[in-house]
Design an enzyme around this catalytic site. Structure first.
Site, PDB file in Angstrom:
ATOM      1  N   HIS A  60      -6.998  -1.212  -1.217  1.00 19.38           N
ATOM      2  CA  HIS A  60      -8.087  -1.639  -0.345  1.00 19.38           C
ATOM      3  C   HIS A  60      -8.897  -0.407   0.082  1.00 19.38           C
ATOM      4  O   HIS A  60      -8.382   0.714   0.044  1.00 19.38           O
ATOM      5  CB  HIS A  60      -7.524  -2.350   0.890  1.00 19.38           C
ATOM      6  CG  HIS A  60      -6.929  -3.700   0.589  1.00 19.38           C
ATOM      7  ND1 HIS A  60      -6.490  -4.552   1.575  1.00 19.38           N
ATOM      8  CD2 HIS A  60      -6.720  -4.344  -0.585  1.00 19.38           C
ATOM      9  CE1 HIS A  60      -6.034  -5.662   1.024  1.00 19.38           C
ATOM     10  NE2 HIS A  60      -6.152  -5.567  -0.286  1.00 19.38           N
ATOM     11  N   GLU A 107      -9.624   0.857   2.855  1.00 19.79           N
ATOM     12  CA  GLU A 107      -9.008   1.693   3.888  1.00 19.79           C
ATOM     13  C   GLU A 107      -7.974   2.643   3.275  1.00 19.79           C
ATOM     14  O   GLU A 107      -7.901   3.827   3.629  1.00 19.79           O
ATOM     15  CB  GLU A 107      -8.322   0.829   4.948  1.00 19.79           C
ATOM     16  CG  GLU A 107      -9.258  -0.074   5.735  1.00 19.79           C
ATOM     17  CD  GLU A 107      -9.408  -1.454   5.094  1.00 19.79           C
ATOM     18  OE1 GLU A 107      -9.398  -1.541   3.846  1.00 19.79           O
ATOM     19  OE2 GLU A 107      -9.549  -2.439   5.828  1.00 19.79           O
ATOM     20  N   CYS A 119      -6.882  -5.933   6.777  1.00 19.25           N
ATOM     21  CA  CYS A 119      -5.784  -6.895   6.610  1.00 19.25           C
ATOM     22  C   CYS A 119      -4.540  -6.360   7.330  1.00 19.25           C
ATOM     23  O   CYS A 119      -4.541  -5.253   7.866  1.00 19.25           O
ATOM     24  CB  CYS A 119      -5.498  -7.125   5.128  1.00 19.25           C
ATOM     25  SG  CYS A 119      -4.605  -5.760   4.350  1.00 19.25           S
TER      26      CYS A 119
END
Lengths: 283, 151
Positions: free
Chosen positions: B57, B59, B93
């Site tokens: 992801h 991040e 998430c």
């Protein structure tokens, strides 16, 4: 009174109760029961709906509900199962209090009976955890090891030890599970690159397997944390086997149950306590 | 909720550029920047399909880049992360949130200033109008109306 009459009265009462006094969150609880003397009893409402009023006021309150009461007897309080039964044993215990409906989950029952895996598979499970333990010993700080296995061939696809140290400036996210997932990705990229050079027309099934860990099993010596558990959800893992629970951070049963969380789009089976005693000594 | 400083619009703009880049590459369009001392030390966009790894992801990519930045600039990661701001186009998430938590809490204990700026929080904060949320959602819609090659 004729049996038929009793039943029709009960049916009417149940219908009225359903509309006016629903048993919210207790869909597994049957509204009516017949005891060994042939007497019927119906659940009128939940005690919590009336918790602030006296018994007398309660009777008065119930009588004011739009239900025909002439054939009904005394009111009394019963205990019912708060949740639905997952196992036959739970069902039997709960039914002693009040009847509930039960749909047997064959898989859970088989697991409880210890018949989910045959001897060969059990041996494989222990062997794979054994590899995870050896892998765990490769790091001197956090002795945690993870192994990714394709259960169809029982082939080890990746293994990783925990990459953290006690130094706050080291890589804090190099948990064994994360590294294992990374390695699977690298493996799939490598496979794809090889395939692209020799363009096999038959490789579509491989491509469909894609970037994920679909169909794979993970063996890990310690229960995964929230980050790792969610990484496994993202990766569409098939099953996870772990040795020791983590009461503080564990996200596959202990602290959280990410693998069965209703809000998530992938769920998987988790088995624990494989070589638990051996892995306790790792910590 | 603290504000992100005077350059936050500019940083968010870069996060959106990264999200757009992800979209063009056939990835879920999410982008983010990690800012430390008024400087971007890590940038990331979703690269899950590209590297066949569902944990890549935006991040996580940015965090990895920031670790490298720390190494190259001889800054202690614990200091950098715990004084960083993350600007990301979509709310992180569970996995990424936990990763971010590890980075600040284990690094400096109580005194962290790791601020998550998600589009949802931006509205609540009123530092940037809801326009940003719309942009992020529009990007996501563009992606999901198309087809994720890997489901």
């Amino acid at each position: 009174m004729l049996n038929e009459t009793i039943i029709s009265i009960c049916m009417l009462a149940i219908r009225q109760f359903k509309d006016h006094l629903p048993l919210d969150g207790l869909t597994h609880v049957k509204r009516i029961r017949k005891d060994e003397h042939g007497n019927y009893a119906i659940i009128v409402c939940l005690r919590k709906h009336l918790s602030d009023i006296s018994e007398l006021a309660m009777q008065e309150w119930i009588k004011n509900q739009p239900i025909s009461w002439e054939y009904l007897g005394n009111l009394y309080i019963v205990q019912v199962a708060a949740t639905s039964a997952l196992t036959r044993k739970q069902f039997e215990v709960a039914s002693k209090y009040w009847p509930i409906s039960f749909y047997e989950d064959k898989r859970i029952s088989t697991a409880i009976e210890g018949k989910l895996f045959n001897q060969e598979v059990i041996q494989n499970i222990y062997n794979n955890m054994d590899i995870a333990i050896s892998t765990a010993l490769e790091n001197s700080m956090f002795k945690i090891g993870a192994v990714m296995v394709d259960p169809e061939s029982n082939k080890v696809l990746a293994k990783a030890s925990d990459g953290r140290s006690r130094n706050v400036d080291s890589s804090l996210l190099k948990h064994a599970v994360m590294t294992c997932i990374d390695d699977i990705g690298k493996m799939h990229v490598a496979v794809e690159n090889t395939n692209n050079s020799s363009k096999l027309p038959n490789e579509e099934s491989n491509n469909q397997r894609g970037y994920l860990c679909t169909g794979y099993d993970l063996y890990v010596t310690k229960e995964p944390c929230v980050m790792c558990a969610m990484a496994l959800v993202h990766s569409r893992i098939k099953r996870v086997f772990y040795a020791v629970e983590d009461k503080e951070y564990g996200a596959l049963g202990s602290r959280y149950k990410i693998h069965v969380h209703e809000g998530l789009n992938h769920h998987f089976e988790v088995f624990k306590n494989i070589y638990r005693d051996r892995c306790l000594q790792l910590q | 909720m603290a504000t992100t400083g005077s350059n936050s619009n500019e940083w968010m703009e870069i996060a959106f550029e990264l999200a757009n880049e992800a979209l063009v590459a056939g990835e879920v369009p999410v982008g983010c920047v990690l800012v430390f001392g008024n400087k971007i030390i890590g940038k990331g966009r979703n690269e899950v399909n590209e590297v066949k790894n569902a944990t890549r992801h935006a991040e996580m990519v940015a965090i990895e880049e920031a670790y490298k930045w720390c190494e190259n600039n001889q800054v202690r990661p614990s200091v950098a992360f715990s004084n960083s701001q993350l600007l990301v186009t979509v709310e992180p998430c569970i996995m990424c949130s936990m990763a971010l938590r590890y980075l600040h809490s284990e690094a400096v204990g109580l005194y962290y200033k790791f601020i998550l700026i998600t589009f949802r929080l931006l509205i609540a904060d009123q530092t940037v109008p809801g326009l940003e949320a719309e942009r992020a959602v529009t990007l996501l819609k563009k992606f999901y109306l198309g087809q994720n090659p890997n489901g």
